[in-house]
Design an enzyme around this catalytic site. Structure first.
Site, mmCIF file in Angstrom:
data_model
loop_
_atom_site.group_PDB
_atom_site.id
_atom_site.type_symbol
_atom_site.label_atom_id
_atom_site.label_comp_id
_atom_site.label_asym_id
_atom_site.label_seq_id
_atom_site.Cartn_x
_atom_site.Cartn_y
_atom_site.Cartn_z
ATOM 1 N N PHE A 42 0.855 -1.192 0.000
ATOM 2 C CA PHE A 42 0.000 0.000 0.000
ATOM 3 C C PHE A 42 0.888 1.239 0.000
ATOM 4 C CE2 PHE A 42 -2.237 -3.445 2.256
ATOM 5 C CZ PHE A 42 -3.299 -3.612 1.384
ATOM 6 N N ARG A 49 2.495 4.551 -1.368
ATOM 7 C CA ARG A 49 2.249 5.660 -2.291
ATOM 8 C C ARG A 49 3.575 6.180 -2.785
ATOM 9 N NH1 ARG A 49 -0.459 9.129 2.151
ATOM 10 N NH2 ARG A 49 1.206 8.005 3.204
ATOM 11 N N PHE A 105 -8.596 11.944 0.157
ATOM 12 C CA PHE A 105 -8.951 11.586 -1.226
ATOM 13 C C PHE A 105 -10.248 12.220 -1.685
ATOM 14 C CE2 PHE A 105 -5.881 8.682 -3.190
ATOM 15 C CZ PHE A 105 -4.920 8.801 -2.191
ATOM 16 N N CYS A 157 -0.859 2.938 -10.901
ATOM 17 C CA CYS A 157 -1.666 2.068 -10.041
ATOM 18 C C CYS A 157 -3.152 2.225 -10.289
ATOM 19 C CB CYS A 157 -1.325 2.345 -8.592
ATOM 20 S SG CYS A 157 0.420 2.100 -8.271
ATOM 21 N N ARG A 188 4.063 7.890 -15.667
ATOM 22 C CA ARG A 188 3.245 6.832 -16.264
ATOM 23 C C ARG A 188 1.757 7.135 -16.013
ATOM 24 N NH1 ARG A 188 5.861 1.694 -13.601
ATOM 25 N NH2 ARG A 188 5.836 3.150 -11.853
HETATM 26 C C1 UGA Z 1 -1.751 4.360 -4.876
HETATM 27 C C2 UGA Z 1 -2.332 4.031 -3.483
HETATM 28 O O1 UGA Z 1 -2.606 5.241 -2.767
HETATM 29 C C3 UGA Z 1 -1.363 3.168 -2.681
HETATM 30 O O2 UGA Z 1 -1.961 2.800 -1.451
HETATM 31 C C4 UGA Z 1 -1.038 1.911 -3.505
HETATM 32 O O3 UGA Z 1 -0.128 1.075 -2.843
HETATM 33 C C5 UGA Z 1 -0.434 2.316 -4.831
HETATM 34 O O4 UGA Z 1 -1.388 3.155 -5.533
HETATM 35 C C6 UGA Z 1 -0.152 1.061 -5.623
HETATM 36 O O5 UGA Z 1 -1.099 0.383 -6.029
HETATM 37 O O6 UGA Z 1 1.007 0.669 -5.742
HETATM 38 P P1 UGA Z 1 -0.018 6.154 -5.826
HETATM 39 O O7 UGA Z 1 -0.405 5.651 -7.178
HETATM 40 O O8 UGA Z 1 1.419 6.330 -5.511
HETATM 41 O O9 UGA Z 1 -0.588 5.156 -4.681
HETATM 42 O O10 UGA Z 1 -0.686 7.571 -5.631
HETATM 43 P P2 UGA Z 1 -1.865 8.242 -4.813
HETATM 44 O O11 UGA Z 1 -1.302 9.168 -3.842
HETATM 45 O O12 UGA Z 1 -2.841 7.259 -4.329
HETATM 46 O O13 UGA Z 1 -2.521 9.120 -5.973
HETATM 47 C C7 UGA Z 1 -3.060 8.498 -7.146
HETATM 48 C C8 UGA Z 1 -3.645 9.538 -8.068
HETATM 49 O O14 UGA Z 1 -4.833 10.091 -7.508
HETATM 50 C C9 UGA Z 1 -2.726 10.728 -8.348
HETATM 51 O O15 UGA Z 1 -2.807 11.055 -9.711
HETATM 52 C C10 UGA Z 1 -3.298 11.834 -7.506
HETATM 53 O O16 UGA Z 1 -3.039 13.105 -8.041
HETATM 54 C C11 UGA Z 1 -4.792 11.512 -7.567
HETATM 55 N N1 UGA Z 1 -5.563 12.057 -6.422
HETATM 56 C C12 UGA Z 1 -5.318 11.601 -5.160
HETATM 57 C C13 UGA Z 1 -6.558 12.974 -6.655
HETATM 58 O O17 UGA Z 1 -6.816 13.393 -7.807
HETATM 59 N N2 UGA Z 1 -7.300 13.434 -5.592
HETATM 60 C C14 UGA Z 1 -7.081 13.007 -4.319
HETATM 61 O O18 UGA Z 1 -7.804 13.463 -3.400
HETATM 62 C C15 UGA Z 1 -6.064 12.078 -4.106
#
Ligand code: UGA
Length: 476
Positions: free
Chosen positions: A151, A153, A265, A276, A343
């Site tokens: 999990f 980030r 989120f 992811c 990516r």
């Molecule tokens: C995500 C999960 O949060 C991790 O728990 C998981 O382990 C990981 O994928 C994975 O599967 O390996 P990550 O992809 O690093 O982590 O990034 P996040 O911080 O979750 O953000 C994902 C996307 O959602 C980003 O583009 C971010 O800008 C967007 N986001 C996030 C929003 O648009 N709004 C939000 O409120 C939060």
């Protein structure tokens, strides 16, 4: 314990370095020769806060080394599979790298091994792994298979690994469970030397959750898809806010104060990206389809996300009318801050739409430009945010890097041709932007022109959407 980690991407490198940090003897393998030789000579192949320091210190302490897959298979009593599972054109996860590792383990390993899937994989991959390890074994391998989803980030992966909220292990034998308990004991009890904090007490001990293998696999896909759903939900609400004149930041704040909803989120923006969420949502839909379950809810999540770029381009058109020949500055290319990863970044679709419309694009990102160059060759890369804004008809904030939150307004005003900011991540404070003489268009809030900057406006918009912060924090 002697542990092997196969695959030195974001997940594998973090896993290897952190397991070394907490006291295990780790061997990490990488099949890409160029990347491997970089790692062996102490050069980081990617940017991730704290990772370089942890790798360096664990290597110096003799608890981390890098080499080939074959060597890794020989080394570890427990083998973490951390190879990529990219999406196939039909949305399924491509498991060929996992299969190749399984075959290599079956061929090479003798004695007992615990084979742990850490890469995100569809439910039932564990049983396939088990079947193929036993079908192809040639040196009397005895093994258990376990699922231990990550999990992590990007941008905070070292911290997430060392101070997790939960550690999920899916097992089908007591031996597998006890090995995983031993591996994670220093983290569960928080007994290691933390490379990040001086005082870790506030982080508390994580929950160690033991399930069957299939449930552990599902926890990962279900969690990522749920988070993606929250983001699309607030983006959908943001669209309505723009039409009816409400403020999505306030709406998110009010929603988040309900503990059942939670405040994380709920930051609207130009959509989720990265390696992811987009692929995991797709893969989860495919798994459901194949199992005969109706997951159309997640198809809507994807659809809303895909619409985010069109929405930004529409805002640009509203302001600039025709985009052909216009110069657009982008601040940020990475899919989120504190990473160089582009990516499935929303910036890719945005750039391609802008170029298709005949606009010229200039961009700046503190970390992601090197990686962006091969994917986005037809834009101008700039040395700093102000060079990117030089002569621009509009500035679009694509990634919420900290340095974009407090621009040097005088420099920006003198670089940009037309004082227009499209804030795709709600990072700026509306009252400040308009006070500085800019026309400001953000997400889920009313567009503001400089003339509207009054005390009434200030009161309405004192809360800038600081992303990934709980809404109640934003409101204070
Ligand atoms: C995500 C999960 O949060 C991790 O728990 C998981 O382990 C990981 O994928 C994975 O599967 O390996 P990550 O992809 O690093 O982590 O990034 P996040 O911080 O979750 O953000 C994902 C996307 O959602 C980003 O583009 C971010 O800008 C967007 N986001 C996030 C929003 O648009 N709004 C939000 O409120 C939060």
């Amino acid at each position: 314990m002697k542990i092997s980690v196969i695959g030195a991407g974001y997940v594998g490198l973090t896993t290897a370095a952190c397991l070394g940090q907490v006291g295990h003897d780790v061997f990490c393998s990488e099949s890409d020769k160029e990347k491997l030789s970089k790692l062996q000579s102490g050069v980081m192949p990617l940017f991730e806060p704290h990772l370089e320091e942890v790798i360096q210190s664990t290597r110096e302490a003799g608890r981390l080394r890098f080499g080939s897959t074959e060597e890794a298979i020989e080394w570890g009593d427990a083998i973490f599979i951390c190879v990529g599972t990219p999406p196939l054109p039909n949305g399924d996860a491509d498991l060929s790298a996992i299969e190749a590792v399984a075959l290599a383990i079956a061929k090479r390993a003798s004695g007992y091994r615990l084979v742990i899937e850490k890469s995100t994989v569809p439910v039932q991959t564990g049983s396939q792994l088990k079947k193929h390890l036993s079908l192809h074994r040639s040196k009397g391998l005895k093994c258990d298979v376990a699922s231990n989803p990550e999990f992590l980030r990007e941008g905070t992966s070292v911290e997430d690994f060392l101070h997790p909220e939960r550690i999920v292990v899916g097992v089908d034998s007591p031996r597998a469970e006890s090995i995983l308990r031993e591996i994670y004991e220093p983290i569960v009890k928080q007994t290691f030397t933390c490379p990040i904090h001086t005082d870790c007490e506030k982080n508390g001990e994580p929950i160690f959750l033991v399930t069957d293998i299939g449930s552990a696999e599902l926890i990962k896909h279900a969690s990522n898809s749920f988070l993606a759903m929250k983001i699309s939900y607030i983006n959908m609400v943001a669209n309505l806010c723009e039409i009816v004149g409400a403020d999505v930041t306030k709406v998110a704040q009010g929603m988040g104060l309900d503990a059942r909803i939670g405040s994380f989120f709920l930051s609207p923006g130009i959509g989720f990206g990265g390696f992811c969420f987009p692929k995991d949502v797709q893969a989860f839909i495919r798994i459901a389809e194949k199992s005969g379950c109706d997951f159309s809810l997640l198809k809507e999540v994807e659809k809303i996300n895909q619409g985010r770029i069109g929405h930004v381009v529409e805002k640009l058109r509203n302001e600039l009318w025709v985009l052909r020949g216009k110069r657009i500055a982008l601040w940020g290319l990475a899919f989120k801050p504190n990473t160089d990863d582009i990516r499935f970044a929303p910036s890719i679709a945005l750039v391609s739409s802008l170029l298709q419309e005949g606009a010229e694009v200039r961009a700046y990102d503190p970390e992601a430009m090197e990686k962006a160059k091969s994917v986005l060759p037809n834009i101008t890369y700039c040395a700093d945010p102000y060079e990117a804004a030089q002569g621009a008809d509009a500035l679009v904030i694509v990634t919420e890097w900290d340095e974009f939150r407090r621009p040097d307004w005088d420099r920006l005003r003198s670089s940009i041709e037309r004082p227009l900011i499209i804030d795709g991540r709600n990072v700026l404070e509306p009252a400040e932007v308009t006070r500085q003489g800019f026309h400001y268009v953000s997400v889920g809030r009313q567009a503001l022109s400089p003339a509207e900057s009054s005390s009434e406006t200030d009161d309405r918009h004192t809360v800038a959407g600081v992303r990934n912060q709980p809404a109640d924090v934003l409101a204070s």
